[in-house]
Write a protein that holds these residues in place. Structure first.
Motif, PDB file in Angstrom:
ATOM      1  N   GLY A   1      34.953  62.131   7.983  1.00  0.00           N
ATOM      2  CA  GLY A   1      36.212  61.517   8.396  1.00  0.00           C
ATOM      3  C   GLY A   1      36.690  60.464   7.410  1.00  0.00           C
ATOM      4  O   GLY A   1      37.888  60.383   7.102  1.00  0.00           O
ATOM      5  N   THR A   2      35.751  59.679   6.904  1.00  0.00           N
ATOM      6  CA  THR A   2      36.114  58.652   5.922  1.00  0.00           C
ATOM      7  C   THR A   2      36.627  59.279   4.631  1.00  0.00           C
ATOM      8  O   THR A   2      37.582  58.789   4.018  1.00  0.00           O
ATOM      9  CB  THR A   2      34.897  57.755   5.627  1.00  0.00           C
ATOM     10  OG1 THR A   2      34.448  57.153   6.857  1.00  0.00           O
ATOM     11  CG2 THR A   2      35.253  56.670   4.622  1.00  0.00           C
ATOM     12  N   ALA A   3      35.995  60.376   4.213  1.00  0.00           N
ATOM     13  CA  ALA A   3      36.444  61.064   2.995  1.00  0.00           C
ATOM     14  C   ALA A   3      37.867  61.587   3.159  1.00  0.00           C
ATOM     15  O   ALA A   3      38.695  61.477   2.234  1.00  0.00           O
ATOM     16  CB  ALA A   3      35.489  62.212   2.665  1.00  0.00           C
ATOM     17  N   LEU A   4      38.189  62.143   4.325  1.00  0.00           N
ATOM     18  CA  LEU A   4      39.545  62.635   4.583  1.00  0.00           C
ATOM     19  C   LEU A   4      40.547  61.486   4.583  1.00  0.00           C
ATOM     20  O   LEU A   4      41.656  61.605   4.044  1.00  0.00           O
ATOM     21  CB  LEU A   4      39.581  63.371   5.923  1.00  0.00           C
ATOM     22  CG  LEU A   4      38.837  64.711   5.977  1.00  0.00           C
ATOM     23  CD1 LEU A   4      38.702  65.181   7.415  1.00  0.00           C
ATOM     24  CD2 LEU A   4      39.552  65.759   5.142  1.00  0.00           C
ATOM     25  N   LEU A   5      40.153  60.369   5.183  1.00  0.00           N
ATOM     26  CA  LEU A   5      41.029  59.194   5.230  1.00  0.00           C
ATOM     27  C   LEU A   5      41.285  58.655   3.825  1.00  0.00           C
ATOM     28  O   LEU A   5      42.435  58.394   3.448  1.00  0.00           O
ATOM     29  CB  LEU A   5      40.401  58.114   6.102  1.00  0.00           C
ATOM     30  CG  LEU A   5      41.109  56.754   6.108  1.00  0.00           C
ATOM     31  CD1 LEU A   5      42.531  56.880   6.634  1.00  0.00           C
ATOM     32  CD2 LEU A   5      40.309  55.756   6.942  1.00  0.00           C
ATOM     33  N   VAL A   6      40.230  58.520   3.045  1.00  0.00           N
ATOM     34  CA  VAL A   6      40.371  58.008   1.680  1.00  0.00           C
ATOM     35  C   VAL A   6      41.234  58.944   0.840  1.00  0.00           C
ATOM     36  O   VAL A   6      42.067  58.501   0.041  1.00  0.00           O
ATOM     37  CB  VAL A   6      38.985  57.810   1.031  1.00  0.00           C
ATOM     38  CG1 VAL A   6      39.118  57.505  -0.452  1.00  0.00           C
ATOM     39  CG2 VAL A   6      38.235  56.681   1.733  1.00  0.00           C
TER      40      VAL A   6
END
Length: 374
Positions: free
Chosen positions: A198-203
């Motif tokens: 999820g963090t990778a998608l957000l970044v």
């Protein structure tokens, strides 16, 4: 095999009946069922938004786009405007509740979702959903003569309400991948890889918006909105939740830590609206932004009708929406007591996820719209 229990069979039967009713009604009475209901309130707004039009008229099944409000008023028959209506918001709310039941069945099969700790790695996906919606907003800001990177029909996947399904299926895919990795012994827990995805998608989404801000003339960068929104939301959450836990422990009995997260998520929505709608120009935008949802638009309209213009010009008219969000969040928090977790922990956890998402998703979008001047 699914459906296994009587509850699952009843839910599946209800889904089939609703789908058959809508499809059958649309085929038998296209203008009444599809044109005046499904298209006008659900697909039509997405269609108009996808082309950045003022509205789209049903036109007997051959939708016509209009660029001005006067042309929209003159259009005959069902006419759809970008954004939400009370009818569509009720429909989406019912769809959300109904879908949550199906997700409970899925989590039950996977033996997941009984603990509150399951919620935290999903928060990056909620932030990602808001950021992804702003990516589509950036496509609408493309000047005439420039081809947007995402065009129709693919851009409809990033427009409300379809974006909720897009983010939902991405999240489910990430969850299944995390479960597979954990059960294969590749990770010690499923929460960390899930949060990482999820963090990778957000970044990635934020990185693309930053790229547009430095490489185009139609996307800007005003980080003050993100700093003030997040700072204000954290201040409200901490400033209210700590004394509530001490003096009103019954309110925090079911969500001792998560209650603060819920309060923070809805404060993000409220604060971002106050900053973008009332103080956008003062903080660097060419114009104040306009509300996208009927609820906050209605609250602001009431404030404008009640407050004298001399007062409204000084304190603004969006702050009542922030107060409503705070009060609503506290009321909802108080409802989630220990008994709810004991009776049905999975459904309670999913309801809490939905409560956080309906605050954090729109709030993130409003915050980032202002941050990137879209």
């Amino acid at each position: 095999m699914f459906p296994e229990t009587s509850t699952e069979r009843a839910w599946t039967a209800a889904v089939v009946v609703i789908v058959v009713g809508l499809v059958g009604g649309s085929l038998l009475f296209p203008d009444l069922v599809y044109g005046s209901f499904i298209w006008q309130y659900f697909w039509g707004p997405v269609y108009a938004d996808a082309f950045n039009a003022a509205c789209a008229a049903w036109n007997g099944g051959s939708p016509q786009l209009y660029a001005s409000s006067s042309a929209c008023e003159a259009a005959g028959g069902p006419t759809a405007y970008p954004g939400y209506t009370l009818v569509s918001e009720v429909g989406y709310a019912l769809t959300l509740i109904f879908s949550l039941v199906g997700v409970v069945f899925l989590l039950r099969r996977l033996e997941l979702g009984e603990k509150i700790s399951f919620i935290y790695p999903l928060i990056p996906f909620m932030l990602f959903g808001g950021a992804l919606r702003v990516v589509e907003d950036a496509m609408d800001a493309v000047p005439e003569g420039v081809e947007p990177a995402i065009q129709y029909p693919w851009n409809t996947l990033l427009i409300s309400p379809l974006i909720y399904f897009t983010v939902f299926f991405i999240t489910v895919g990430a969850l299944l991948l995390s479960v597979w990795a954990h059960r294969r012994g590749l990770t010690e827990t499923l929460e960390w890889p899930l949060a990482g995805l999820g963090t990778a998608l957000l970044v990635g989404s934020l990185g693309y918006l930053v790229f547009l801000s430095v490489s185009t003339t139609y996307v800007y960068f005003h980080p003050i909105f993100t700093v003030l929104t997040m700072g204000g939301a954290f201040a409200i959450a901490i400033g209210l939740w700590i004394p509530i836990r001490r003096r009103l422990p019954w309110m925090a009995s079911g969500t001792p830590l998560l209650g603060g997260v819920i309060l923070w998520a809805h404060s993000v929505d409220g604060v971002s609206n106050v900053l973008a709608l009332d103080w956008g120009q003062e903080l660097g935008l060419p114009n104040d932004l306009v509300p996208k949802h009927p609820v906050n638009r209605g609250i602001i309209d009431i404030a404008e009708s009640v407050l004298p213009e001399s007062v409204a010009s000084v304190i603004g008219t969006a702050w009542p929406f922030l107060l409503v969000k705070i009060v609503a969040a506290l009321v909802v928090i108080a409802l989630f007591d220990e008994e709810m977790f004991e009776e049905d922990p999975r459904f309670t956890v999913l309801l809490l996820i939905a409560v956080i998402a309906v605050g954090l998703g729109p709030g993130t979008r409003d915050m980032l719209r202002a941050t990137f001047g879209i």
